[in-house]
Design a protein around this motif. Structure first.
Motif, short mmCIF file in Angstrom:
data_model
loop_
_atom_site.label_atom_id
_atom_site.label_comp_id
_atom_site.label_asym_id
_atom_site.label_seq_id
_atom_site.Cartn_x
_atom_site.Cartn_y
_atom_site.Cartn_z
N LEU A 194 0.82 -1.21 0.00
CA LEU A 194 0.00 0.00 0.00
C LEU A 194 0.85 1.25 0.00
O LEU A 194 1.92 1.32 0.62
N ARG A 195 0.37 2.26 -0.72
CA ARG A 195 1.01 3.58 -0.72
C ARG A 195 -0.06 4.62 -0.48
O ARG A 195 -1.26 4.33 -0.53
N SER A 196 0.35 5.84 -0.25
CA SER A 196 -0.61 6.90 0.11
C SER A 196 -1.67 7.09 -0.98
O SER A 196 -2.82 7.41 -0.68
N GLU A 197 -1.27 6.87 -2.22
CA GLU A 197 -2.22 7.04 -3.33
C GLU A 197 -3.35 6.01 -3.33
O GLU A 197 -4.32 6.12 -4.08
N ASP A 198 -3.22 4.97 -2.51
CA ASP A 198 -4.27 3.96 -2.39
C ASP A 198 -5.33 4.36 -1.38
O ASP A 198 -6.33 3.63 -1.22
N THR A 199 -5.15 5.49 -0.72
CA THR A 199 -6.19 5.98 0.16
C THR A 199 -7.43 6.26 -0.67
O THR A 199 -7.41 7.05 -1.62
N ALA A 200 -8.53 5.59 -0.30
CA ALA A 200 -9.74 5.66 -1.13
C ALA A 200 -10.88 4.94 -0.43
O ALA A 200 -10.68 4.22 0.55
N VAL A 201 -12.07 5.16 -0.96
CA VAL A 201 -13.22 4.33 -0.59
C VAL A 201 -13.30 3.21 -1.62
O VAL A 201 -13.30 3.47 -2.83
N TYR A 202 -13.36 1.98 -1.13
CA TYR A 202 -13.41 0.80 -1.99
C TYR A 202 -14.82 0.22 -1.94
O TYR A 202 -15.38 0.00 -0.87
N TYR A 203 -15.37 -0.04 -3.13
CA TYR A 203 -16.72 -0.57 -3.25
C TYR A 203 -16.71 -1.95 -3.89
O TYR A 203 -16.00 -2.14 -4.91
N CYS A 204 -17.48 -2.86 -3.36
CA CYS A 204 -17.81 -4.07 -4.11
C CYS A 204 -19.12 -3.77 -4.84
O CYS A 204 -19.98 -3.04 -4.32
N VAL A 205 -19.24 -4.29 -6.04
CA VAL A 205 -20.39 -3.98 -6.88
C VAL A 205 -20.85 -5.24 -7.60
O VAL A 205 -20.07 -5.88 -8.31
N LYS A 206 -22.11 -5.54 -7.44
CA LYS A 206 -22.70 -6.71 -8.10
C LYS A 206 -23.03 -6.36 -9.55
O LYS A 206 -23.62 -5.33 -9.85
N ASP A 207 -22.64 -7.25 -10.46
CA ASP A 207 -22.99 -7.05 -11.86
C ASP A 207 -24.50 -7.03 -12.03
O ASP A 207 -25.23 -7.71 -11.30
N ARG A 208 -24.94 -6.22 -13.02
CA ARG A 208 -26.39 -6.05 -13.21
C ARG A 208 -27.05 -7.33 -13.69
O ARG A 208 -28.21 -7.61 -13.38
N TRP A 209 -26.29 -8.12 -14.47
CA TRP A 209 -26.92 -9.23 -15.18
C TRP A 209 -26.47 -10.57 -14.63
O TRP A 209 -25.29 -10.79 -14.34
N GLU A 210 -27.42 -11.48 -14.55
CA GLU A 210 -27.16 -12.84 -14.14
C GLU A 210 -26.68 -13.63 -15.35
O GLU A 210 -27.16 -13.45 -16.46
N GLY A 211 -25.69 -14.48 -15.14
CA GLY A 211 -25.34 -15.32 -16.27
C GLY A 211 -23.88 -15.71 -16.30
O GLY A 211 -23.11 -15.38 -15.41
N VAL A 212 -23.53 -16.39 -17.36
CA VAL A 212 -22.18 -16.95 -17.45
C VAL A 212 -21.16 -15.92 -17.93
O VAL A 212 -19.97 -16.11 -17.77
N ALA A 213 -21.63 -14.85 -18.50
CA ALA A 213 -20.70 -13.84 -19.00
C ALA A 213 -20.86 -12.56 -18.19
O ALA A 213 -21.96 -12.19 -17.78
N VAL A 214 -19.75 -11.90 -17.98
CA VAL A 214 -19.80 -10.62 -17.26
C VAL A 214 -20.29 -9.54 -18.20
O VAL A 214 -19.98 -9.55 -19.40
N SER A 215 -21.08 -8.61 -17.68
CA SER A 215 -21.58 -7.53 -18.53
C SER A 215 -20.80 -6.23 -18.30
O SER A 215 -20.64 -5.45 -19.24
N GLY A 216 -20.36 -6.01 -17.08
CA GLY A 216 -19.69 -4.75 -16.77
C GLY A 216 -20.63 -3.66 -16.35
O GLY A 216 -20.19 -2.56 -16.00
N THR A 217 -21.93 -3.94 -16.39
CA THR A 217 -22.90 -2.97 -15.88
C THR A 217 -22.93 -3.13 -14.37
O THR A 217 -23.21 -4.20 -13.86
N LEU A 218 -22.66 -2.04 -13.67
CA LEU A 218 -22.46 -2.09 -12.22
C LEU A 218 -23.80 -1.84 -11.53
O LEU A 218 -24.18 -0.71 -11.28
N GLY A 219 -24.48 -2.94 -11.23
CA GLY A 219 -25.88 -2.83 -10.86
C GLY A 219 -26.17 -2.45 -9.43
O GLY A 219 -27.10 -1.70 -9.17
N TYR A 220 -25.42 -3.00 -8.47
CA TYR A 220 -25.73 -2.73 -7.08
C TYR A 220 -24.42 -2.61 -6.30
O TYR A 220 -23.59 -3.50 -6.35
N TRP A 221 -24.28 -1.51 -5.55
CA TRP A 221 -23.04 -1.17 -4.88
C TRP A 221 -23.13 -1.40 -3.37
O TRP A 221 -24.15 -1.10 -2.75
N GLY A 222 -22.04 -1.91 -2.81
CA GLY A 222 -21.93 -1.97 -1.37
C GLY A 222 -21.80 -0.56 -0.80
O GLY A 222 -21.72 0.42 -1.55
N GLN A 223 -21.75 -0.47 0.53
CA GLN A 223 -21.74 0.85 1.16
C GLN A 223 -20.37 1.52 1.13
O GLN A 223 -20.25 2.71 1.42
#
Lengths: 123, 113
Positions: A86-115
């Motif tokens: 870690l370095r000072s530039e890593d200071t940030a808020v980190y979010y986990c985000v559930k993909d919008r779409w269900e399925g075998v392929a990732v869509s990249g649409t960021l559907g629901y975000w953690g706090q």
């Protein structure tokens, strides 16, 4: 309803590692890719990478290759993001985000975000 | 990497008036095989996580008021709020999901005039 509950605030010294957790509920955990996005103070949003909770496969932004590891525990429906050197530039808020779409392929649409989890790197 | 550029950086609009935010990608995000634009818009309010508003450039997410609309194709996109409400004060981001790394615009700070 969908819930993504992240671990609490972390304060780390430069050179240390941090591991942020994200516990999911309210949907079929293994059916949706999970992403990690961060926002440093005064900066925009930055996509870090993703994990397939079903098979555990990952894809990282080149910027974070070698320094970030994403993992999951299907028994507890939890995904993890660990960052080393870690370095000072890593200071940030980190979010986990559930993909919008269900399925075998990732869509990249960021559907629901953690706090969000604030990680502060300071000597 | 695809670079996303938003304009303006900040915007002040009177209540009830229209707000327009532009987003330009450094290469096309239109997938020819399905004719879909891999472009999303998010709303980010202080103290809250971002919220998905629009995907496929123009499809509103469930529960998003119809005063929010998205348009555009290829490399040029627009988010329009037809009649600004006080609760719409936020930073708005566009994002391409055409290819990894997924990238965001720098954000547009929307305020009330």
């Amino acid at each position: 309803q969908v819930q993504l509950v992240q671990s609490g605030t972390e304060v780390k010294k430069p050179g240390a590692s941090v591991k942020v957790s994200c516990k999911a509920s309210g949907y079929i955990f293994t059916n949706y890719y999970m992403h990690w996005v961060r926002q440093a103070p005064g900066q925009g949003l930055e996509w870090m990478g993703l994990i397939n909770p079903s098979g555990g496969g990952t894809s990282y932004a080149q910027k974070f290759q070698g320094r970030v590891t994403m993992s999951r525990d299907t028994s507890t429906r939890t995904v993890y993001m660990e960052m080393s050197s870690l370095r000072s530039e890593d200071t940030a808020v980190y979010y986990c985000v559930k993909d919008r779409w269900e399925g075998v392929a990732v869509s990249g649409t960021l559907g629901y975000w953690g706090q969000g989890t604030l990680v502060t790197v300071s000597s | 990497d695809i670079v996303m550029t938003q304009s303006p950086d900040s915007l002040a609009v009177s209540l009830g008036e229209r707000a327009t935010i532009n987003c330009k990608s450094s290469q096309s995000v239109l997938y020819s095989s399905n004719n879909k634009n891999y472009l999303a818009w998010y709303q980010y309010k202080p103290g809250q996580p971002p919220k998905l508003l629009i995907y496929w450039a123009s499809t509103r997410e469930s529960g998003v008021p119809d005063r929010f609309s998205g348009s555009g194709s290829g490399t040029d996109f627009t988010l329009t709020i037809s009649s600004l409400q006080a609760g719409d004060v936020a930073v708005y981001y566009c994002q391409q999901y055409y290819s990894t790394p997924y990238t965001f615009g720098q954000g547009t700070n929307l305020e009330i005039k």
